[in-house]
Design a protein around this motif. Sequence first.
Motif, PDB file in Angstrom:
ATOM      1  N   HIS A 127       5.704  37.407  14.436  1.00 13.91           N
ATOM      2  CA  HIS A 127       6.954  37.471  15.186  1.00 13.91           C
ATOM      3  C   HIS A 127       7.807  38.600  14.610  1.00 13.91           C
ATOM      4  O   HIS A 127       7.813  38.832  13.403  1.00 13.91           O
ATOM      5  CB  HIS A 127       7.711  36.149  15.073  1.00 13.91           C
ATOM      6  CG  HIS A 127       6.906  34.956  15.455  1.00 13.91           C
ATOM      7  ND1 HIS A 127       6.816  34.487  16.751  1.00 13.91           N
ATOM      8  CD2 HIS A 127       6.125  34.123  14.704  1.00 13.91           C
ATOM      9  CE1 HIS A 127       6.040  33.432  16.791  1.00 13.91           C
ATOM     10  NE2 HIS A 127       5.604  33.184  15.555  1.00 13.91           N
ATOM     11  N   LYS A 137       1.280  43.814  15.722  1.00 15.15           N
ATOM     12  CA  LYS A 137       2.513  43.630  16.486  1.00 15.15           C
ATOM     13  C   LYS A 137       3.726  44.213  15.775  1.00 15.15           C
ATOM     14  O   LYS A 137       4.567  44.874  16.394  1.00 15.15           O
ATOM     15  CB  LYS A 137       2.724  42.139  16.748  1.00 15.15           C
ATOM     16  CG  LYS A 137       3.932  41.822  17.612  1.00 15.15           C
ATOM     17  CD  LYS A 137       4.004  40.331  17.915  1.00 15.15           C
ATOM     18  CE  LYS A 137       5.197  40.014  18.818  1.00 15.15           C
ATOM     19  NZ  LYS A 137       5.255  38.561  19.148  1.00 15.15           N
ATOM     20  N   ALA A 195       0.203  34.021  13.393  1.00 19.57           N
ATOM     21  CA  ALA A 195       1.033  34.378  14.540  1.00 19.57           C
ATOM     22  C   ALA A 195       2.181  35.237  14.023  1.00 19.57           C
ATOM     23  O   ALA A 195       2.895  34.842  13.105  1.00 19.57           O
ATOM     24  CB  ALA A 195       1.560  33.128  15.223  1.00 19.57           C
ATOM     25  N   THR A 199       8.094  35.731   5.584  1.00 17.72           N
ATOM     26  CA  THR A 199       8.989  36.657   6.261  1.00 17.72           C
ATOM     27  C   THR A 199       9.243  37.867   5.378  1.00 17.72           C
ATOM     28  O   THR A 199       9.243  37.766   4.146  1.00 17.72           O
ATOM     29  CB  THR A 199      10.337  35.990   6.587  1.00 17.72           C
ATOM     30  OG1 THR A 199      10.994  35.599   5.371  1.00 17.72           O
ATOM     31  CG2 THR A 199      10.153  34.781   7.479  1.00 17.72           C
ATOM     32  N   GLU A 258      11.787  40.726  15.092  1.00 22.76           N
ATOM     33  CA  GLU A 258      13.084  40.831  15.753  1.00 22.76           C
ATOM     34  C   GLU A 258      13.908  41.916  15.083  1.00 22.76           C
ATOM     35  O   GLU A 258      13.759  42.196  13.896  1.00 22.76           O
ATOM     36  CB  GLU A 258      13.824  39.499  15.727  1.00 22.76           C
ATOM     37  CG  GLU A 258      14.154  38.987  14.356  1.00 22.76           C
ATOM     38  CD  GLU A 258      14.817  37.613  14.389  1.00 22.76           C
ATOM     39  OE1 GLU A 258      14.718  36.933  15.437  1.00 22.76           O
ATOM     40  OE2 GLU A 258      15.417  37.211  13.371  1.00 22.76           O
ATOM     41  N   TRP A 317      10.923  29.959  12.544  1.00 17.25           N
ATOM     42  CA  TRP A 317      10.416  30.761  11.422  1.00 17.25           C
ATOM     43  C   TRP A 317      11.530  31.525  10.721  1.00 17.25           C
ATOM     44  O   TRP A 317      11.430  31.815   9.520  1.00 17.25           O
ATOM     45  CB  TRP A 317       9.333  31.737  11.902  1.00 17.25           C
ATOM     46  CG  TRP A 317       9.816  32.806  12.854  1.00 17.25           C
ATOM     47  CD1 TRP A 317       9.876  32.729  14.209  1.00 17.25           C
ATOM     48  CD2 TRP A 317      10.312  34.108  12.501  1.00 17.25           C
ATOM     49  NE1 TRP A 317      10.364  33.907  14.739  1.00 17.25           N
ATOM     50  CE2 TRP A 317      10.640  34.769  13.718  1.00 17.25           C
ATOM     51  CE3 TRP A 317      10.491  34.774  11.304  1.00 17.25           C
ATOM     52  CZ2 TRP A 317      11.154  36.069  13.744  1.00 17.25           C
ATOM     53  CZ3 TRP A 317      11.005  36.069  11.324  1.00 17.25           C
ATOM     54  CH2 TRP A 317      11.325  36.707  12.529  1.00 17.25           C
ATOM     55  N   GLN A 318      12.601  31.832  11.439  1.00 19.80           N
ATOM     56  CA  GLN A 318      13.719  32.566  10.843  1.00 19.80           C
ATOM     57  C   GLN A 318      14.431  31.768   9.747  1.00 19.80           C
ATOM     58  O   GLN A 318      15.212  32.324   8.978  1.00 19.80           O
ATOM     59  CB  GLN A 318      14.748  32.952  11.919  1.00 19.80           C
ATOM     60  CG  GLN A 318      14.242  33.937  12.947  1.00 19.80           C
ATOM     61  CD  GLN A 318      13.681  33.271  14.196  1.00 19.80           C
ATOM     62  OE1 GLN A 318      13.231  32.116  14.136  1.00 19.80           O
ATOM     63  NE2 GLN A 318      13.698  33.972  15.315  1.00 19.80           N
TER      64      GLN A 318
END
Length: 433
Positions: free
Chosen positions: A218, A362, A216, A244, A220, A408-409
Amino acid sequence: MLTSEDNKRLTQVGPGTPLGNFFRRYWIPAAVLEEIKEPGGAPVRVGLLGEKLVAYRDPDGKPGLMKEHCPHRGASLAYGRNEVGGLRCLYHGWKMGTCGKILDMPAEPADTRMKIMLTHGSYPVKEAGGILWTYMGPADKMPPFPEFPWTNLPPEKLLVVKMYQDSNYLQGLEGDLDPAHPNYLHRDFDEAIARQSWTGAGWQSISDLMSDGAPAIHVEETPQLMRVGAVRKTADPAMAYVRTTEWIAPFYTHIATGPHESQLFKAWLPIDDESCFTFYIHHDARKSLDVPAIYANWGHRADPPLYRTPHTVANMHLQDRKMMVDGNFSGVTGAAIQDRAVQESMGPIFDRTQEHLGTSDKAVIFYRRLILRKLREMEQGLELPGTAPGTNFDQRAASVYMPSDAPWQEAVKWIEAQEAGEAQPAGDKERSL
């Protein structure tokens, strides 16, 4: 997919292009210091953002970077005499100073005004972290120099690798934006090969991610540019494997690594629209690097002045089809060469109107939209990411097991806690691990 016009905006880097103007607003690598280590030595050619330059270190040890061709008749200053304060052209003896002034025109009258009227293109430089950096933009827009965590490390804890890539920079950069590709392109079937590659280089984290090939993803925006997280399922539903990456404008990234592993910072440096250099900066503030293991795993060792490996599209990057059966997924040896093989196979600049992007893309989609927006904001005179005084450049990427219900951050907090021997970050709520 991109429109043809947006594809051009994201790939053209020459003077006056939107992206070229954007890149010129940042401090960027021009050369590695090993290329100009000898004071008074031969100048070296530097291709950068579509410009032909020469870098040098004068007899007093001062580095410089200027346009390659003499403003008189265009002779290359790569042939020039390296003198205190600048380079002297062999053709008629003109001397170009590090600051851009014409210091001497011996074939002209002593009172000539040409020395006052003419200047030669040159750029400010800075030495840090084994790299010669430069700023190529407007003087009144110069940002603070980015003090990355590795720029002041001693040589035994820092390895700077420069490698030529025969494609537009974007094809390389977008590989690092793609959290799903390691499960395929970098997968080893043979246990001995796996031990020699990722685990042997001290990167157990890559072996750990292979259990889930559809993470998945993500994304930002951050003050520096953007952050990407890839969350993978594990055999324990209560635990996730989170990776990350931190992205810093204009083309830098901290690659995810695991607890106690050496870290990797990368820069995708456009030479022109159809070629680039990749800078791999391996570093570890706690211990000396295992340089032979790093080279063996990545396969990116390349020597000056060209910094090319033997792998090309013409020889299929030395792909071994037999190895693909029970050795590794790609049949190509070396993680950096595996990346280059697929990226160079696209051609110099891929026609992105022909793409069909999916959920695994993504982060790529987010990056393209973000940069296109930043180009518009630059044209409006707005502040660019990572250029404000006081911007924090002390980022780190992470690859770590952590509770699946944790944000996750917080991956960096979890990896730092594990490196400190703690079960969870300080101040975190009680969790059953």
